[in-house]
Design an enzyme around this catalytic site. Structure first.
Site, PDB file in Angstrom:
ATOM      1  N   GLU A 291      44.637  68.982  26.583  1.00  0.00           N
ATOM      2  CA  GLU A 291      45.229  68.042  25.714  1.00  0.00           C
ATOM      3  C   GLU A 291      45.489  68.538  24.272  1.00  0.00           C
ATOM      4  OE1 GLU A 291      43.282  63.929  26.489  1.00  0.00           O
ATOM      5  OE2 GLU A 291      41.958  65.330  27.353  1.00  0.00           O
TER       6      GLU A 291
ATOM      7  N   TYR B 113      44.698  70.480  44.386  1.00  0.00           N
ATOM      8  CA  TYR B 113      43.746  69.249  44.427  1.00  0.00           C
ATOM      9  C   TYR B 113      44.558  68.207  45.090  1.00  0.00           C
ATOM     10  CZ  TYR B 113      47.326  66.904  41.000  1.00  0.00           C
ATOM     11  OH  TYR B 113      48.511  66.100  40.706  1.00  0.00           O
TER      12      TYR B 113
ATOM     13  N   TYR C 260      36.719  59.073  35.408  1.00  0.00           N
ATOM     14  CA  TYR C 260      38.171  59.454  34.741  1.00  0.00           C
ATOM     15  C   TYR C 260      38.493  58.185  33.745  1.00  0.00           C
ATOM     16  CZ  TYR C 260      43.074  61.500  35.284  1.00  0.00           C
ATOM     17  OH  TYR C 260      44.394  61.920  35.210  1.00  0.00           O
TER      18      TYR C 260
ATOM     19  N   GLN D 292      42.830  74.177  39.848  1.00  0.00           N
ATOM     20  CA  GLN D 292      42.885  72.696  40.236  1.00  0.00           C
ATOM     21  C   GLN D 292      44.180  72.418  40.533  1.00  0.00           C
ATOM     22  OE1 GLN D 292      41.452  70.491  36.733  1.00  0.00           O
ATOM     23  NE2 GLN D 292      41.911  68.434  37.636  1.00  0.00           N
TER      24      GLN D 292
ATOM     25  N   ASP E  82      31.860  62.324  39.138  1.00  0.00           N
ATOM     26  CA  ASP E  82      32.550  62.296  37.810  1.00  0.00           C
ATOM     27  C   ASP E  82      33.660  61.376  37.628  1.00  0.00           C
ATOM     28  OD1 ASP E  82      33.381  63.517  35.279  1.00  0.00           O
ATOM     29  OD2 ASP E  82      34.587  65.068  35.999  1.00  0.00           O
TER      30      ASP E  82
ATOM     31  N   THR F 112      36.487  62.938  31.064  1.00  0.00           N
ATOM     32  CA  THR F 112      36.889  63.498  29.772  1.00  0.00           C
ATOM     33  C   THR F 112      37.058  62.420  28.722  1.00  0.00           C
ATOM     34  OG1 THR F 112      37.928  65.301  30.796  1.00  0.00           O
ATOM     35  CG2 THR F 112      38.411  64.884  28.460  1.00  0.00           C
TER      36      THR F 112
ATOM     37  N   ARG G 201      52.956  64.772  34.943  1.00  0.00           N
ATOM     38  CA  ARG G 201      54.124  64.068  35.537  1.00  0.00           C
ATOM     39  C   ARG G 201      55.188  63.652  34.627  1.00  0.00           C
ATOM     40  NH1 ARG G 201      49.281  62.293  37.597  1.00  0.00           N
ATOM     41  NH2 ARG G 201      49.548  60.267  36.413  1.00  0.00           N
TER      42      ARG G 201
ATOM     43  N   THR H 179      28.928  73.052  35.735  1.00  0.00           N
ATOM     44  CA  THR H 179      29.133  71.827  34.995  1.00  0.00           C
ATOM     45  C   THR H 179      27.811  71.805  34.016  1.00  0.00           C
ATOM     46  OG1 THR H 179      30.137  70.675  36.858  1.00  0.00           O
ATOM     47  CG2 THR H 179      29.178  69.362  35.150  1.00  0.00           C
TER      48      THR H 179
ATOM     49  N   LYS I  96      36.524  72.941  39.642  1.00  0.00           N
ATOM     50  CA  LYS I  96      35.623  72.469  38.867  1.00  0.00           C
ATOM     51  C   LYS I  96      34.051  72.791  39.487  1.00  0.00           C
ATOM     52  CE  LYS I  96      37.927  68.882  37.141  1.00  0.00           C
ATOM     53  NZ  LYS I  96      37.778  68.227  35.838  1.00  0.00           N
TER      54      LYS I  96
ATOM     55  N   ARG J  98      42.077  75.079  35.158  1.00  0.00           N
ATOM     56  CA  ARG J  98      43.330  74.096  35.304  1.00  0.00           C
ATOM     57  C   ARG J  98      44.247  74.675  36.367  1.00  0.00           C
ATOM     58  NH1 ARG J  98      41.381  69.671  33.807  1.00  0.00           N
ATOM     59  NH2 ARG J  98      40.453  69.567  31.378  1.00  0.00           N
TER      60      ARG J  98
ATOM     61  N   ASP K 294      32.344  69.710  31.704  1.00  0.00           N
ATOM     62  CA  ASP K 294      32.759  69.697  33.076  1.00  0.00           C
ATOM     63  C   ASP K 294      33.822  70.824  33.007  1.00  0.00           C
ATOM     64  OD1 ASP K 294      32.760  69.173  35.919  1.00  0.00           O
ATOM     65  OD2 ASP K 294      34.624  67.862  35.242  1.00  0.00           O
TER      66      ASP K 294
ATOM     67  N   GLU L 134      35.695  69.861  29.574  1.00  0.00           N
ATOM     68  CA  GLU L 134      35.807  68.731  29.728  1.00  0.00           C
ATOM     69  C   GLU L 134      34.812  68.038  28.998  1.00  0.00           C
ATOM     70  OE1 GLU L 134      36.974  67.202  33.319  1.00  0.00           O
ATOM     71  OE2 GLU L 134      38.854  67.614  32.988  1.00  0.00           O
TER      72      GLU L 134
ATOM     73  N   GLU M  42      32.334  65.254  28.253  1.00  0.00           N
ATOM     74  CA  GLU M  42      31.672  63.989  28.836  1.00  0.00           C
ATOM     75  C   GLU M  42      30.514  63.653  28.318  1.00  0.00           C
ATOM     76  OE1 GLU M  42      32.732  64.046  32.857  1.00  0.00           O
ATOM     77  OE2 GLU M  42      34.513  65.441  32.517  1.00  0.00           O
TER      78      GLU M  42
ATOM     79  N   HIS N  23      42.974  59.750  27.821  1.00  0.00           N
ATOM     80  CA  HIS N  23      42.684  61.060  28.481  1.00  0.00           C
ATOM     81  C   HIS N  23      43.724  61.142  29.641  1.00  0.00           C
ATOM     82  CE1 HIS N  23      41.395  64.806  30.561  1.00  0.00           C
ATOM     83  NE2 HIS N  23      41.089  64.086  31.653  1.00  0.00           N
TER      84      HIS N  23
END
Lengths: 399, 399
Positions: free
Chosen positions: B346, B232, B118, B228, B116, B332, B132, B245, B241, B225, B221, B187, B189, B123
């Protein structure tokens, strides 16, 4: 006692009997069991009616046999033990033995998914100190769950396969550059091979570990530290690992390791219910890491913080299914002392303290032509020793 | 023009012809091609000598056919087009058509490794801002390489498979707790399916993309959250995840997307040589995300920063081999606007701005019983539209 010449007293005696897949001359690849310095042709034994396993021993990988489940695993092991210990069977069985030096060992099982954990507190602490000096070396989640990630199943290779130095991006003070890795490393690990699958949506409790896991391999999870350091945020290791992961040719069945289970380290803080294993047992596997023929480290697997049963329960707590051939590795095995670490990153403290070989050469990371071999032994019954084969590889130059 | 009733003018006309695997009544699973609201039984067509593919069309997955390579893919597509357009073939072919509502669609290929990426700048920027705040949203490596990681191949399921809410650990102000995820997300994709393998140690150049990649699937996917976020660091997403999927049942061949290739966004800073694709092309796939029957987003795939050819070159730059059935997803798909994002993280800005449905209900993340469907279309030749099927799933309560 076995009638096979030289096997008694060897670490591949009748208390061991690991499984592999071999090619002998022009014959098709087939399943065998190691006894001393010979391999017993189990496909031939099943074809001759000497052992019964629903035809699964006639396949070119262990997968179908591993899917049969523990009662069948135990029955076949008991029968093979009979064949190799009762001299009455010798006339029929002897022709099915091939000297190891006349066969080629192949990848013993088709890998479904490959997961790599990070379960040595000493290793995680060392890595934290090297990469994040001045900060708490263990992240807040580390003692609450066995950290892990998925690796690339398609690049799991059998011991002896050469490892081509990977190319990729690394950070430099002038910005990222692409080229061959200059910080190529090993990770000495222990891998667990799943035989019996589980359905999607059903977690596997810690107590069911031995119903699903067939056996153990040694793993060298080759790692390009420079590629890894540049790529791994925020989604984890990728190309720094996916170029090759080597496994031993022999899969040691759990049944051979009954005397190797020992209490695992106490866990504080207490773990979540789904991770609570009673008894809380690790495995007393004594690893050795050999670099160009010199033993440079002796990592003790018994000190791993998270046990294989906890790893399996964690892997499936979200309902992820298991498939026959799933491989999950322990993460780098490191003990508390410098001579007990499972990576050269730790052994040389980030390359700053090179290893000095007897011949005067020094090494920070792996150079082209270097060979690394990981071996391990475990205590067997009655004072015997069970060897877990070896995982070896030699570095070839980047292409 | 096709003689199949109702297919002309549909987005599953003769310029589309996606492949799938279906079960019809008690017959064994077999390969088919969608035309309009029918599926053409390709196993039957090959058995009748109407199309030739070395027997690969008689298999229960697409893998063997996908391994044949582009000349065979093109030849079969051309022949199927003939069969469906020349009325002379109608008597022989008509009996091989089954109405879609009488068949069950299965996972179209056996997944080897699942990667997968990114690769949407929008995104990655949104996620950076949400997780962050106050820091640069993109990490320093993001524009130098397509960030990616390996997912769990064994839990890739076909569209329509229910998704059981995963259980796992999440952080709370009182410390970590174990339980069902409370921030279950999607997600949206696009996935690329590898047909032709590559050997260990040999990189696949950007120019060889179409020699290896057979076609495209839509991917959801599913992501927990909360699980994760807690797990992570430092090794990336794992149980957040790996529970499921979903992929579309139809694999759209690249040959159907010839008119959908469009210039991809300019890349600054310049990329490493191995990532330089000339021409630098993305795909104009227009995704739609439907939540309980309401369209909540329209992510534009054409704006992805990294192209599928770059992703494939990156995936193999370290010498990692490809296998038939490898699946790599884009990450995503999010555009610059709020109504163009491919995750509910999002869409609701971390759950803080819930979606209001027409009926008055609101949602932050997925509740039990919710359904999500992702669809997509692409421009076809002569003003036609090519639809890429759908990927749909309904959330079942945690077990």
């Amino acid at each position: 006692m076995t009638w096979v010449t030289g096997a008694d007293g060897s670490p591949y005696g009748v208390t061991n009997l690991p499984y592999g897949v071999f090619r002998h001359g022009e014959r098709e690849p087939r399943i065998g069991v190691r006894i001393g310095d010979f391999v017993l042709d189990l496909a031939g034994a099943e074809a001759a009616g000497l052992v019964l396993a629903a035809g699964a021993l006639g396949r070119p990988t262990l997968n179908e046999f591993m899917a049969l489940g523990r009662p069948q695993w135990t029955a076949v092991r008991r029968r093979v033990t009979e064949l190799l210990t009762d001299p009455a069977h010798r006339p029929a069985v002897q022709p099915l033995l091939a000297p190891l030096d006349q066969v080629r060992l192949l990848l013993p099982f088709e890998v479904a998914d490959y997961v790599d954990f990070y379960s040595s507190e000493h290793h995680a602490t060392n890595v934290g100190k090297i990469f994040r000096p001045g900060q708490p070396p263990l992240l807040p989640n580390w003692k609450h769950l066995p950290i892990g990630y998925h690796g690339r199943a398609g690049t799991v290779v059998v011991s002896g396969t050469p490892v081509i130095r990977p190319t990729g991006q690394r950070a430099t003070p002038q910005g990222p550059v692409a080229g061959p890795s200059v910080r190529l490393d090993i990770e000495a690990e222990v891998g667990f091979v799943v035989g019996v699958p589980s359905p999607l949506g059903r977690r596997v409790p810690v107590d069911d570990f031995a119903d699903h896991v067939f056996g153990v391999v040694l793993v060298n999870d080759w790692s390009a530290r420079d590629i890894q350091a540049w790529e791994y945020q925020p989604l984890g290791p990728f190309l720094g690992k996916s170029f090759a992961t080597s496994v031993s040719a022999w899969v040691t069945p759990l049944d051979a390791l009954g005397d190797a289970f020992v209490p695992a380290p106490d866990q504080d803080p207490p773990v979540a219910d789904y991770l609570r294993d009673v008894p809380h047992l690790g495995l007393d596997l004594r690893l050795e890491v050999w670099w160009n023929g010199e033993r440079v480290s002796q990592p003790p697997f018994a000190g791993m913080y998270w046990t294989p049963a906890q790893q399996l329960a964690h892997l499936t707590v979200n309902g992820a299914s298991l498939r026959t051939g799933d491989l999950y590795a322990s993460g780098t095995v490191s003990g508390p002392e410098r001579h007990q670490v499972g990576s050269f990153l730790e052994l040389t403290w980030g390359g700053a303290e090179p290893v000095k070989f007897a011949g005067g050469e020094t090494r920070g990371f792996l150079e082209d032509g270097d060979s690394v071999t990981v071996t391990a032994t475990a205590p067997g019954p009655d004072g015997t020793t069970v060897a877990l084969g070896e995982v070896t590889g030699t570095i070839l130059p980047a292409r």
